[in-house]
Design an enzyme around this catalytic site. Sequence first.
Site, mmCIF file in Angstrom:
data_model
loop_
_atom_site.group_PDB
_atom_site.id
_atom_site.type_symbol
_atom_site.label_atom_id
_atom_site.label_comp_id
_atom_site.label_asym_id
_atom_site.label_seq_id
_atom_site.Cartn_x
_atom_site.Cartn_y
_atom_site.Cartn_z
ATOM 1 N N ASP A 68 0.853 -1.198 0.000
ATOM 2 C CA ASP A 68 0.000 0.000 0.000
ATOM 3 C C ASP A 68 0.889 1.248 0.000
ATOM 4 O OD1 ASP A 68 -2.595 1.154 2.345
ATOM 5 O OD2 ASP A 68 -1.578 2.139 0.672
ATOM 6 N N ILE A 69 0.824 2.014 -1.042
ATOM 7 C CA ILE A 69 1.712 3.187 -1.205
ATOM 8 C C ILE A 69 1.496 4.206 -0.080
ATOM 9 C CG2 ILE A 69 0.176 4.604 -2.665
ATOM 10 C CD1 ILE A 69 2.689 5.083 -4.460
ATOM 11 N N GLY B 156 -9.796 3.733 -5.956
ATOM 12 C CA GLY B 156 -8.437 3.191 -6.148
ATOM 13 C C GLY B 156 -7.389 3.849 -5.281
ATOM 14 N N VAL B 157 -6.202 4.019 -5.856
ATOM 15 C CA VAL B 157 -5.097 4.596 -5.064
ATOM 16 C C VAL B 157 -5.395 6.060 -4.716
ATOM 17 C CG1 VAL B 157 -3.674 5.309 -7.057
ATOM 18 C CG2 VAL B 157 -2.577 4.706 -4.889
ATOM 19 N N ASP B 158 -6.128 6.743 -5.577
ATOM 20 C CA ASP B 158 -6.519 8.145 -5.330
ATOM 21 C C ASP B 158 -7.356 8.212 -4.044
ATOM 22 O OD1 ASP B 158 -8.326 10.587 -7.413
ATOM 23 O OD2 ASP B 158 -6.922 10.838 -5.759
ATOM 24 N N SER C 73 -2.826 4.209 -14.281
ATOM 25 C CA SER C 73 -3.783 3.888 -15.353
ATOM 26 C C SER C 73 -4.165 2.423 -15.474
ATOM 27 C CB SER C 73 -3.268 4.355 -16.732
ATOM 28 O OG SER C 73 -3.505 5.738 -16.894
ATOM 29 N N THR C 74 -3.568 1.541 -14.660
ATOM 30 C CA THR C 74 -3.809 0.102 -14.857
ATOM 31 C C THR C 74 -4.988 -0.422 -14.037
ATOM 32 O OG1 THR C 74 -2.313 -0.616 -13.083
ATOM 33 C CG2 THR C 74 -1.345 -0.267 -15.276
ATOM 34 N N VAL D 119 -8.817 1.393 -12.781
ATOM 35 C CA VAL D 119 -10.086 1.905 -13.358
ATOM 36 C C VAL D 119 -9.902 2.335 -14.814
ATOM 37 C CG1 VAL D 119 -11.679 3.890 -13.197
ATOM 38 C CG2 VAL D 119 -11.033 2.616 -11.147
ATOM 39 N N TYR D 120 -8.701 2.804 -15.163
ATOM 40 C CA TYR D 120 -8.482 3.318 -16.532
ATOM 41 C C TYR D 120 -8.116 2.219 -17.524
ATOM 42 C CZ TYR D 120 -8.999 8.203 -15.033
ATOM 43 O OH TYR D 120 -9.492 9.401 -14.553
HETATM 44 N N1 APR Z 1 -1.336 1.518 -3.032
HETATM 45 C C1 APR Z 1 -0.719 1.264 -4.219
HETATM 46 N N2 APR Z 1 -1.387 0.984 -5.349
HETATM 47 C C2 APR Z 1 -2.741 0.924 -5.272
HETATM 48 C C3 APR Z 1 -3.458 1.176 -4.069
HETATM 49 C C4 APR Z 1 -2.694 1.483 -2.925
HETATM 50 N N3 APR Z 1 -3.278 1.746 -1.734
HETATM 51 N N4 APR Z 1 -4.791 1.051 -4.338
HETATM 52 C C5 APR Z 1 -4.896 0.712 -5.636
HETATM 53 N N5 APR Z 1 -3.674 0.625 -6.200
HETATM 54 C C6 APR Z 1 -3.294 0.250 -7.574
HETATM 55 C C7 APR Z 1 -4.272 -0.558 -8.376
HETATM 56 O O1 APR Z 1 -4.186 -1.934 -8.031
HETATM 57 C C8 APR Z 1 -3.773 -0.284 -9.779
HETATM 58 O O2 APR Z 1 -2.727 -1.196 -10.097
HETATM 59 O O3 APR Z 1 -3.149 1.455 -8.299
HETATM 60 C C9 APR Z 1 -3.171 1.125 -9.690
HETATM 61 C C10 APR Z 1 -3.954 2.207 -10.414
HETATM 62 O O4 APR Z 1 -5.346 1.920 -10.293
HETATM 63 P P1 APR Z 1 -6.418 3.083 -9.979
HETATM 64 O O5 APR Z 1 -6.220 3.550 -8.605
HETATM 65 O O6 APR Z 1 -7.754 2.535 -10.367
HETATM 66 O O7 APR Z 1 -5.999 4.281 -10.932
HETATM 67 P P2 APR Z 1 -6.173 4.463 -12.518
HETATM 68 O O8 APR Z 1 -6.332 3.172 -13.240
HETATM 69 O O9 APR Z 1 -5.055 5.382 -12.909
HETATM 70 O O10 APR Z 1 -7.562 5.229 -12.619
HETATM 71 C C11 APR Z 1 -7.634 6.539 -12.103
HETATM 72 O O11 APR Z 1 -9.487 5.967 -10.716
HETATM 73 O O12 APR Z 1 -9.531 6.161 -8.471
HETATM 74 C C12 APR Z 1 -9.894 6.779 -9.621
HETATM 75 O O13 APR Z 1 -9.859 9.119 -9.099
HETATM 76 C C13 APR Z 1 -9.193 8.098 -9.815
HETATM 77 O O14 APR Z 1 -10.578 8.685 -11.650
HETATM 78 C C14 APR Z 1 -9.285 8.238 -11.296
HETATM 79 C C15 APR Z 1 -9.084 6.822 -11.787
#
Ligand code: APR
Length: 179
Positions: free
Chosen positions: A11-12, A33-35, A118-119, A121-122
């Site tokens: 977890d970052i 997600g991570v956001d 991006s890997t 939700v995107y």
């Molecule tokens: N720590 C590290 N990596 C994480 C964590 C965490 N706590 N939670 C999720 N991830 C990973 C996911 O497993 C994935 O591999 O982060 C990577 C990116 O996934 P997303 O968070 O879904 O981000 P992304 O694909 O770039 O989509 C961005 O999703 O959360 C929304 O607001 C965000 O609209 C934006 C979109």
Amino acid sequence: MTNRIELIQGDITKLQVDAIVNAANTSLLGGGGVDGAIHRAAGPELLAVCQLLGGCETGEAKVTKAFKLAAKFIIHTVGPVWREGTQDEEQLLANCYKNSLQLAAENDCKIVAFPNISTGVYHFPKDLAAKIAVREITLFLEKNKVPEVVIFVCFDQDNFDIYKGLIKGNRHQAIERDA
Ligand code: APR
């Protein structure tokens, strides 16, 4: 052998590093997600500050403090949504890494942690995204002294396995360690 690229699974938001990179959206107002994890861990001050930033273009990056997180800074970057490679997604993802590294260097961040932008939700293909990430980080580290170390933080097993395979052969030998 310079160990300037590290790989961990975890977890970052838990990392005590100079900067963690957030995979944000163009509003910069949080999401899932991570956001979502970063906003929850950093606390409400982060949203208040992000509301003043005026959003962020895909491929661009903006920096804020990290508030309740152990890190000093959060670098928010907006990855491309995967549209079958028809909208210059590869270049936009490469720009996310380049612009985030540039901001890290400008803020003298010696250790920077990246999620797999991006890997999730995107839906950017994980293997292609990993190749772009490792290529851009390796190129930047070869030309710059700061950051000194970049940590790839994989949350899911798929990404971790892909990065393990990719980085093994990299000049910057990876150190695998638990988060
Ligand atoms: N720590 C590290 N990596 C994480 C964590 C965490 N706590 N939670 C999720 N991830 C990973 C996911 O497993 C994935 O591999 O982060 C990577 C990116 O996934 P997303 O968070 O879904 O981000 P992304 O694909 O770039 O989509 C961005 O999703 O959360 C929304 O607001 C965000 O609209 C934006 C979109």
